[in-house]
Design an enzyme around this catalytic site. Structure first.
Site, PDB file in Angstrom:
ATOM      1  N   ASN A 119      52.737  45.018  33.386  1.00 55.45           N
ATOM      2  CA  ASN A 119      53.432  43.731  33.328  1.00 55.45           C
ATOM      3  C   ASN A 119      52.568  42.787  32.493  1.00 55.45           C
ATOM      4  O   ASN A 119      51.530  42.325  32.963  1.00 55.45           O
ATOM      5  CB  ASN A 119      53.619  43.187  34.751  1.00 55.45           C
ATOM      6  N   HIS A 164      59.517  39.417  41.044  1.00 57.27           N
ATOM      7  CA  HIS A 164      58.045  39.339  41.008  1.00 57.27           C
ATOM      8  C   HIS A 164      57.634  38.080  41.773  1.00 57.27           C
ATOM      9  O   HIS A 164      58.326  37.061  41.729  1.00 57.27           O
ATOM     10  CB  HIS A 164      57.564  39.284  39.556  1.00 57.27           C
ATOM     11  N   GLU A 176      55.629  35.849  41.152  1.00 55.41           N
ATOM     12  CA  GLU A 176      55.535  34.631  40.331  1.00 55.41           C
ATOM     13  C   GLU A 176      56.919  34.043  40.085  1.00 55.41           C
ATOM     14  O   GLU A 176      57.075  32.820  39.961  1.00 55.41           O
ATOM     15  CB  GLU A 176      54.798  34.956  39.016  1.00 55.41           C
TER      16      GLU A 176
HETATM   17  C1  PEP Z   1      51.376  41.863  38.463  1.00 51.27           C
HETATM   18  O1  PEP Z   1      51.523  40.999  37.627  1.00 51.27           O
HETATM   19  O2  PEP Z   1      52.364  42.438  38.939  1.00 51.27           O
HETATM   20  C2  PEP Z   1      50.023  42.191  38.912  1.00 51.27           C
HETATM   21  C3  PEP Z   1      49.879  43.084  39.850  1.00 51.27           C
HETATM   22  O3  PEP Z   1      48.983  41.525  38.305  1.00 51.27           O
HETATM   23  P1  PEP Z   1      47.414  41.902  38.389  1.00 51.27           P
HETATM   24  O4  PEP Z   1      47.303  43.390  38.181  1.00 51.27           O
HETATM   25  O5  PEP Z   1      46.784  41.123  37.292  1.00 51.27           O
HETATM   26  O6  PEP Z   1      46.959  41.510  39.749  1.00 51.27           O
END
Ligand code: PEP
Length: 267
Positions: A17, A104, A106
């Site tokens: 991602n 997600h 976010e």
């Molecule tokens: C994500 O964006 O789904 C994620 C898991 O980010 P990170 O690996 O940076 O924690």
């Protein structure tokens, strides 16, 4: 159900991602670097999810190789309409997109996405031949309050409500504890596996025996140095990788960990 071996009918999947990183002009070189490294791995599903503005150049770059599938980071549930700033399933399909991350944390946190919206998007996605990667996960406060199981259970049930049973093989679920995303704090392999096992039970309850075949991947600060242990867990079918997927070698090392975990099961 507390098996100690992986269910080898579930093909491992590792998805990157990219979030809101990399312009279209940066995308080509990163993808070329990733493709060079992963060119020998054909036993897994590998996905990259760049920003919308990079999909065109990504499709062009990947089209020549066919090793990595293209994913998007979000999608609107309607086919078209007056929804300023949104992108629909058919628009993604036009670029050869095969996967779409939905719900997600976010999106849930900063754009107020609800389980009901995620459910509508997941159903729409499969209608457009896109494989949804549906994300769930608890906050640190919820974990500390002992609410992990309740929160994840409610998210899984509601986000998959109405999902068509005849499309379950298209579905991927990602367990991403919010406190581990982008923080460098990773769930221990045991913590992650415990939640995955609970999700597996829920899926079987919700969808019957077909629930055993749905892939459940882990996300949250997966890095080259912690991937092997996570990927070795029986209920972890792969990874959703944020930050580390922006570095070709780091992403490759994580993919390699998932591949070796599977290879050792087949020995
Ligand atoms: C994500 O964006 O789904 C994620 C898991 O980010 P990170 O690996 O940076 O924690």
């Amino acid at each position: 159900m507390s098996q100690t071996h992986k269910n080898v009918t579930r093909r491992p999947l590792v998805a990157g991602n990219w979030k809101m990183y990399r312009t279209a002009s940066d995308t080509r070189s990163l993808l070329e670097d990733i493709v060079k490294l992963v060119s020998k791995i054909a036993t897994m599903d590998l996905v990259v999810c760049p920003p919308f503005t990079s999909l065109s150049v990504a499709a062009e770059t990947l089209g020549r190789h066919g090793i990595l599938a293209l994913g998007a980071q979000n999608m609107h549930q309607n086919k078209e309409g007056a929804f300023t700033g949104e992108i629909s399933g058919p628009m993604l399909r036009e670029f050869g997109v095969r996967y779409v991350i939905l719900g997600h944390s976010e999106r849930r946190q900063y754009f107020n996405e609800t389980d009901a919206q995620v459910a509508a998007k997941a159903q729409a996605a499969v209608g457009y031949h896109l494989r949804p990667i549906v994300c769930v996960g608890e906050t640190l406060a919820q974990r500390d309050a002992g609410e992990t199981t309740a929160v994840v259970t409610s998210q899984v049930r509601a986000s998959l409500s109405g999902f068509p049973v005849d499309q379950l093989e298209e579905l991927v679920l990602a367990y991403e504890p919010i406190w581990a995303i982008g923080t460098g704090k990773v769930a221990t392999p045991q913590q992650a596996n415990e939640v995955h096992l609970n999700i597996r039970k829920l899926l079987v309850k919700q969808f019957g025996s077909k629930g055993s075949d749905i892939r459940v991947i882990y996300g949250g600060s997966v890095k080259p140095d912690n991937a092997a242990e996570l990927m070795a867990q029986p209920e972890i079918d792969g990874a959703l990788v944020g930050g580390a997927s922006l570095d070709a070698k780091g992403f490759f090392d994580i993919i390699e960990s998932a591949r070796s975990a599977r290879a050792s099961e087949n020995d």
